[in-house]
Design an enzyme around this catalytic site. Structure first.
Site, PDB file in Angstrom:
ATOM      1  N   CYS A   1     -14.008 -56.636 -28.669  1.00 16.88           N
ATOM      2  CA  CYS A   1     -15.055 -57.316 -28.114  1.00 16.88           C
ATOM      3  C   CYS A   1     -14.254 -57.956 -26.917  1.00 16.88           C
ATOM      4  O   CYS A   1     -13.145 -57.871 -26.622  1.00 16.88           O
ATOM      5  CB  CYS A   1     -15.611 -58.438 -28.958  1.00 16.88           C
ATOM      6  SG  CYS A   1     -16.084 -57.881 -30.289  1.00 16.88           S
TER       7      CYS A   1
ATOM      8  N   ARG B   1     -15.073 -52.951 -22.399  1.00 18.32           N
ATOM      9  CA  ARG B   1     -14.370 -53.090 -23.589  1.00 18.32           C
ATOM     10  C   ARG B   1     -15.622 -52.808 -24.710  1.00 18.32           C
ATOM     11  O   ARG B   1     -15.280 -52.970 -25.853  1.00 18.32           O
ATOM     12  CB  ARG B   1     -13.801 -54.584 -23.852  1.00 18.32           C
ATOM     13  CG  ARG B   1     -12.718 -54.945 -23.069  1.00 18.32           C
ATOM     14  CD  ARG B   1     -12.311 -56.314 -23.014  1.00 18.32           C
ATOM     15  NE  ARG B   1     -11.790 -56.493 -24.272  1.00 18.32           N
ATOM     16  CZ  ARG B   1     -10.418 -56.190 -24.660  1.00 18.32           C
ATOM     17  NH1 ARG B   1      -9.619 -56.144 -23.550  1.00 18.32           N
ATOM     18  NH2 ARG B   1     -10.113 -56.727 -25.734  1.00 18.32           N
TER      19      ARG B   1
ATOM     20  N   TRP C   1     -18.638 -55.822 -29.311  1.00 20.73           N
ATOM     21  CA  TRP C   1     -18.590 -54.574 -29.856  1.00 20.73           C
ATOM     22  C   TRP C   1     -18.328 -54.586 -31.553  1.00 20.73           C
ATOM     23  O   TRP C   1     -17.353 -54.865 -32.097  1.00 20.73           O
ATOM     24  CB  TRP C   1     -17.500 -53.619 -29.209  1.00 20.73           C
ATOM     25  CG  TRP C   1     -17.781 -52.160 -28.947  1.00 20.73           C
ATOM     26  CD1 TRP C   1     -18.600 -51.764 -28.169  1.00 20.73           C
ATOM     27  CD2 TRP C   1     -17.134 -51.419 -29.823  1.00 20.73           C
ATOM     28  NE1 TRP C   1     -18.380 -50.230 -28.612  1.00 20.73           N
ATOM     29  CE2 TRP C   1     -17.613 -50.021 -29.433  1.00 20.73           C
ATOM     30  CE3 TRP C   1     -16.320 -51.117 -30.927  1.00 20.73           C
ATOM     31  CZ2 TRP C   1     -17.319 -48.707 -29.943  1.00 20.73           C
ATOM     32  CZ3 TRP C   1     -15.973 -49.952 -31.535  1.00 20.73           C
ATOM     33  CH2 TRP C   1     -16.432 -48.972 -31.033  1.00 20.73           C
TER      34      TRP C   1
ATOM     35  N   ASN D   1     -12.422 -62.257 -30.794  1.00 23.34           N
ATOM     36  CA  ASN D   1     -12.307 -60.862 -30.735  1.00 23.34           C
ATOM     37  C   ASN D   1     -11.065 -60.541 -31.660  1.00 23.34           C
ATOM     38  O   ASN D   1     -10.021 -61.163 -31.869  1.00 23.34           O
ATOM     39  CB  ASN D   1     -11.642 -60.708 -29.503  1.00 23.34           C
ATOM     40  CG  ASN D   1     -11.152 -59.007 -29.426  1.00 23.34           C
ATOM     41  OD1 ASN D   1     -11.639 -58.169 -29.988  1.00 23.34           O
ATOM     42  ND2 ASN D   1     -10.000 -58.829 -28.358  1.00 23.34           N
ATOM     43  N   GLY D   2     -11.427 -59.761 -32.636  1.00 25.61           N
ATOM     44  CA  GLY D   2     -10.580 -59.246 -33.737  1.00 25.61           C
ATOM     45  C   GLY D   2     -11.063 -58.998 -35.027  1.00 25.61           C
ATOM     46  O   GLY D   2     -12.213 -58.767 -35.137  1.00 25.61           O
TER      47      GLY D   2
ATOM     48  N   GLU E   1      -5.759 -29.538 -32.023  1.00 23.16           N
ATOM     49  CA  GLU E   1      -5.928 -30.486 -31.194  1.00 23.16           C
ATOM     50  C   GLU E   1      -5.374 -30.763 -30.024  1.00 23.16           C
ATOM     51  O   GLU E   1      -5.951 -31.014 -28.770  1.00 23.16           O
ATOM     52  CB  GLU E   1      -5.868 -31.783 -32.078  1.00 23.16           C
ATOM     53  CG  GLU E   1      -5.980 -33.286 -31.371  1.00 23.16           C
ATOM     54  CD  GLU E   1      -7.330 -33.396 -30.371  1.00 23.16           C
ATOM     55  OE1 GLU E   1      -8.420 -32.757 -30.880  1.00 23.16           O
ATOM     56  OE2 GLU E   1      -7.508 -34.452 -29.827  1.00 23.16           O
TER      57      GLU E   1
ATOM     58  N   LYS F   1      -6.961 -30.673 -26.062  1.00 18.29           N
ATOM     59  CA  LYS F   1      -6.614 -31.773 -25.038  1.00 18.29           C
ATOM     60  C   LYS F   1      -6.168 -31.010 -23.859  1.00 18.29           C
ATOM     61  O   LYS F   1      -6.807 -31.463 -22.722  1.00 18.29           O
ATOM     62  CB  LYS F   1      -5.493 -32.512 -25.754  1.00 18.29           C
ATOM     63  CG  LYS F   1      -5.553 -33.973 -25.978  1.00 18.29           C
ATOM     64  CD  LYS F   1      -6.456 -34.847 -26.226  1.00 18.29           C
ATOM     65  CE  LYS F   1      -7.855 -34.496 -26.386  1.00 18.29           C
ATOM     66  NZ  LYS F   1      -8.835 -34.915 -27.168  1.00 18.29           N
TER      67      LYS F   1
ATOM     68  N   GLU G   1      -9.109 -29.434 -21.897  1.00 17.98           N
ATOM     69  CA  GLU G   1     -10.221 -30.937 -21.468  1.00 17.98           C
ATOM     70  C   GLU G   1      -9.574 -31.405 -19.991  1.00 17.98           C
ATOM     71  O   GLU G   1     -10.288 -31.465 -19.082  1.00 17.98           O
ATOM     72  CB  GLU G   1     -10.273 -31.850 -22.565  1.00 17.98           C
ATOM     73  CG  GLU G   1     -11.179 -31.366 -23.910  1.00 17.98           C
ATOM     74  CD  GLU G   1     -11.423 -32.659 -24.427  1.00 17.98           C
ATOM     75  OE1 GLU G   1     -10.509 -32.946 -25.164  1.00 17.98           O
ATOM     76  OE2 GLU G   1     -12.601 -32.935 -24.791  1.00 17.98           O
TER      77      GLU G   1
ATOM     78  N   HIS H   1       0.651 -11.592 -36.711  1.00 19.12           N
ATOM     79  CA  HIS H   1      -0.558 -10.887 -37.074  1.00 19.12           C
ATOM     80  C   HIS H   1      -1.438 -10.284 -35.479  1.00 19.12           C
ATOM     81  O   HIS H   1      -2.559 -10.008 -35.822  1.00 19.12           O
ATOM     82  CB  HIS H   1      -1.691 -11.548 -38.012  1.00 19.12           C
ATOM     83  CG  HIS H   1      -0.815 -11.451 -39.404  1.00 19.12           C
ATOM     84  ND1 HIS H   1      -0.339 -10.496 -40.166  1.00 19.12           N
ATOM     85  CD2 HIS H   1      -0.386 -12.760 -39.817  1.00 19.12           C
ATOM     86  CE1 HIS H   1       0.128 -11.247 -41.181  1.00 19.12           C
ATOM     87  NE2 HIS H   1       0.146 -12.448 -41.032  1.00 19.12           N
TER      88      HIS H   1
ATOM     89  N   LYS I   1     -18.863 -37.889 -22.973  1.00 19.78           N
ATOM     90  CA  LYS I   1     -18.329 -38.801 -23.829  1.00 19.78           C
ATOM     91  C   LYS I   1     -18.867 -38.537 -25.307  1.00 19.78           C
ATOM     92  O   LYS I   1     -18.285 -38.336 -26.117  1.00 19.78           O
ATOM     93  CB  LYS I   1     -18.083 -40.018 -23.381  1.00 19.78           C
ATOM     94  CG  LYS I   1     -17.335 -40.741 -24.356  1.00 19.78           C
ATOM     95  CD  LYS I   1     -15.905 -40.716 -24.466  1.00 19.78           C
ATOM     96  CE  LYS I   1     -15.074 -41.084 -25.711  1.00 19.78           C
ATOM     97  NZ  LYS I   1     -14.065 -40.329 -25.860  1.00 19.78           N
TER      98      LYS I   1
HETATM   99  C1  AGP Z   1     -12.604 -35.044 -27.690  1.00 19.60           C
HETATM  100  O1  AGP Z   1     -11.612 -35.055 -26.737  1.00 19.60           O
HETATM  101  C2  AGP Z   1     -14.072 -34.298 -27.068  1.00 19.60           C
HETATM  102  N1  AGP Z   1     -14.458 -34.968 -25.818  1.00 19.60           N
HETATM  103  C3  AGP Z   1     -14.939 -34.113 -27.983  1.00 19.60           C
HETATM  104  O2  AGP Z   1     -14.441 -32.810 -28.783  1.00 19.60           O
HETATM  105  C4  AGP Z   1     -15.441 -34.845 -28.963  1.00 19.60           C
HETATM  106  O3  AGP Z   1     -14.389 -35.172 -30.037  1.00 19.60           O
HETATM  107  C5  AGP Z   1     -16.636 -34.212 -29.784  1.00 19.60           C
HETATM  108  O4  AGP Z   1     -17.528 -34.194 -28.853  1.00 19.60           O
HETATM  109  C6  AGP Z   1     -17.145 -34.882 -31.059  1.00 19.60           C
HETATM  110  O5  AGP Z   1     -17.435 -36.223 -30.598  1.00 19.60           O
HETATM  111  P1  AGP Z   1     -17.557 -37.371 -31.913  1.00 19.60           P
HETATM  112  O6  AGP Z   1     -16.496 -37.742 -32.506  1.00 19.60           O
HETATM  113  O7  AGP Z   1     -18.299 -38.563 -31.279  1.00 19.60           O
HETATM  114  O8  AGP Z   1     -18.659 -36.829 -32.746  1.00 19.60           O
END
Ligand code: AGP
Length: 607
Positions: free
Chosen positions: A2, A27, A74, A98-99, A480, A484, A487, A503, A602
């Site tokens: 928050c 935030r 939040w 906040n916490g 992952e 990253k 992206e 393989h 997002k």
């Molecule tokens: C992660 O860096 C992404 N932007 C994306 O893969 C994300 O993790 C995916 O869309 C799932 O989102 P969520 O965790 O909000 O469900």
């Protein structure tokens, strides 16, 4: 996470507080509120939704005062409703928080026995009542000190008292709090972004400290009443930099938030005596969880990869057959489920359309559904039968970082919880949990090594293809890491189990195709060494992420990033960090907007 803001001085507090709330909106917000002392009494106004909704409720009558506190919420405890919004009051006391308070349930029970009644579901309201209870015996300042001694957890608090129109008390432990020192006025806030418009002279409170602020002066003490000498600092940040706490991007700030985010995921959830995880969100389904014989994890993107780690954890430590599936596939298959299956949906946002649809499918088939979700009150949190919140705070950068390591932390707790319901010994439970408590510190150690990782990232930023390789617990982390860098840096990268290279994929290796290899000293370390040799033999360049106790790997042959050692089950939280930093620095070196990468959103709320 928050945002709190407070003002004491000669000016109209309301205007300053509303502006401050706006600056803290990043935030996260689901509701907001403000309390103003008009010299006679305190007027509180609250509203759900955006800050503009709060403003609409402010009238000439309730917006007067030169002392006030405000909050943008939040949610962590209780739904995002008006009654759960801050400020919270009890008797003469009104506060914003906040916490996360770990022992609020116990405190609440004790206060109820003493005759207190509560309006909200929040942990924060408990602190207001606790201070009010102490206020019967002590003055304002001492009642705050006395109450705080009883509180366990993280808090930044701004507190006002009906009988003290010239006093603002702020307290801090593990949640950020800054005091802006103006000319016969003070603005306090969760971060400098709400302060910078009024003054750039600030004082940072340390854990266990409180400040007693009047319009003309302030004193800092410890909770035990010891006077503290504080250094005032000059901030050279602009508004944007202040929001990012001086970091160039939200992504970098969020990478650095991780020691705290992991700590917040663990907070109040460890019962060391019994070697058990305390997962309050699962209490209602505890009995049913004892009889389930199959786990299916559904999620997307980064959350899918944390699910893969979860599969390894739950199978190894709870002995329950576990599968992980992309939610977008699960929803269109004919999954075979029954009442003995638990489906765990992992989602940072809690709004991912594919995951939501998959949950509905699982429910239709009679499975028990659980959510591991960061956003309180989100659709997935509401749709699932029970669940656990991450408490990682809002993630602003599109690329997920702190939510990922927070998910891994929660999955560790779930593995211990399910394991202890079955065959896991108390000793093993204790071992994992006590090592988990050290992880925030280990993560901060890696972050200290940022310059070295940056150098390596700059060296490799020119390449157009990468393999990311790992084995066992680190295979999902390799995936992952590859996601990253795709992206953020728009580089083609593939995450692979290192044992699979021979393989087929190894055909691609030459001096233009580097590999990032996760090779901590663990049960599969020797096997990973063979993969490294195979790549080297084909002139492939290699970046190795390994622990300091290895003797076979030397920096004259490879670029090596050293990481601290921990249990194998916890290693993914550690190995993820350098991969996030690598992606960040390759992306920024290539000049990309890493916080808002092209083509990405997002929250993916469409199919
Ligand atoms: C992660 O860096 C992404 N932007 C994306 O893969 C994300 O993790 C995916 O869309 C799932 O989102 P969520 O965790 O909000 O469900």
């Amino acid at each position: 996470m928050c945002g709190i803001v407070g003002y004491i001085g000669k000016k109209d507090a309301c205007e300053i507080l509303i502006k401050g709330l706006r600056r803290l909106e990043y935030r996260g917000y689901d509701s907001s509120g403000i309390a103003l002392h008009n010299g006679r009494k305190i007027n509180s106004t609250k509203s759900t939704g955006k800050i503009v909704n709060l403003e609409e409720k402010l009238t000439e009558k309730n917006s007067v005062g030169t002392l006030g506190i405000a909050h943008t919420r939040w949610a962590t405890h209780g739904k995002p409703t008006e009654v759960n919004s801050h400020p919270h009051s009890a008797g003469d006391i009104t506060l914003v928080h906040n916490g996360i308070i770990e022992n609020y349930q116990k405190l609440k029970e004790d206060l109820i026995k003493k005759g207190h009644s509560f309006l909200s579901d929040t942990d924060s309201e408990v602190i207001a009542h606790l201070i009010q209870e102490e206020n019967i015996k002590f003055d304002f300042e001492r009642s705050v000190q006395s109450a705080i001694k009883k509180v366990k957890g993280a808090y930044a608090l701004a507190i006002i008292h009906k009988e003290h129109p010239d006093k603002l008390i702020v307290v801090r432990n593990s949640s950020p709090l800054v005091i802006g020192v103006g000319n016969n006025e003070f603005v306090i806030a969760s971060d400098a972004s709400a302060i910078i418009a009024y003054t750039n002279k600030v004082v940072y409170l340390d854990d266990g400290e409180l400040a007693i602020i009047t319009p003309t002066d302030y004193v800092v003490k410890t909770i035990s009443n010891k006077l503290q000498k504080k250094q005032e600092q000059q901030l050279e940040w602009n508004d944007e930099q202040a929001k990012k706490e001086g970091y160039e991007h939200f992504m970098l700030k969020e990478i650095h938030d991780q020691p705290h985010a992991i700590q917040d995921a663990i907070r109040g959830r460890i019962d060391m005596e019994n070697g058990m995880a305390i997962l309050g969100g699962l209490t209602s389904v505890d009995k049913r969880l004892r009889s389930i014989n199959r786990v299916i994890i559904i999620s997307c993107g980064t959350s899918y990869f944390s699910g893969l780690v979860g599969e390894y954890m739950i199978e190894e430590y709870a002995g329950i057959p576990t599968e992980v599936e992309y939610a977008s596939e699960f929803r269109y298959r004919k999954p075979l489920l029954d009442k003995n299956t638990v489906v765990i949906a992992i989602s940072q946002s809690g709004e991912t359309a594919d995951t939501l649809a998959a949950i509905k499918e699982a429910k239709n088939k009679g499975a028990l559904t659980l959510g591991v979700v960061n956003v309180v009150g989100s659709s997935i949190a509401r749709e699932t039968d029970a669940g656990i919140y991450n408490h990682a705070g809002p993630e602003v950068s599109v690329a997920s970082t702190k939510a990922f390591t927070s998910q891994l932390t929660i999955l560790t707790l779930i593995a211990v919880y399910l394991g202890r319901q079955r065959d896991m010994s108390m000793i093993m439970g204790r071992r994992i949990l006590s090592e988990l408590q050290k992880v925030p510190f280990l993560v901060s150690k890696i972050l200290e090594n940022e310059e070295k990782i940056k150098k390596i990232a700059y060296k490799y930023a020119k390449f157009e293809n990468f393999f990311y390789l790992g084995r066992k617990y680190n295979y999902p982390i390799a995936c992952e890491g590859a996601l990253k860098i795709k992206e953020i840096a728009y580089i083609h990268a593939e995450g692979y189990p290192s044992g699979e290279m021979k393989h087929g994929p190894i055909a691609l290796i030459d001096k233009h195709f580097p590999s990032v290899i996760l090779a901590p000293k663990d049960s599969v370390y020797e096997k990973t060494l063979s993969a490294i040799e195979e790549i080297r033999a084909r002139e492939g360049k290699v970046v190795i992420i390994t622990t300091k106790d290895v003797t076979e790997l030397h920096s004259d042959k490879y670029d090596i990033i050293y990481i601290p050692k921990t249990l194998e089950i916890l290693m993914p939280i550690i190995t993820a960090i350098p991969l996030q930093l690598l992606a960040y620095y390759v992306g920024t070196k290539r000049g990309h907007d890493v916080d808002q990468p092209k083509n990405l959103a997002k929250s993916v709320t469409v199919e």
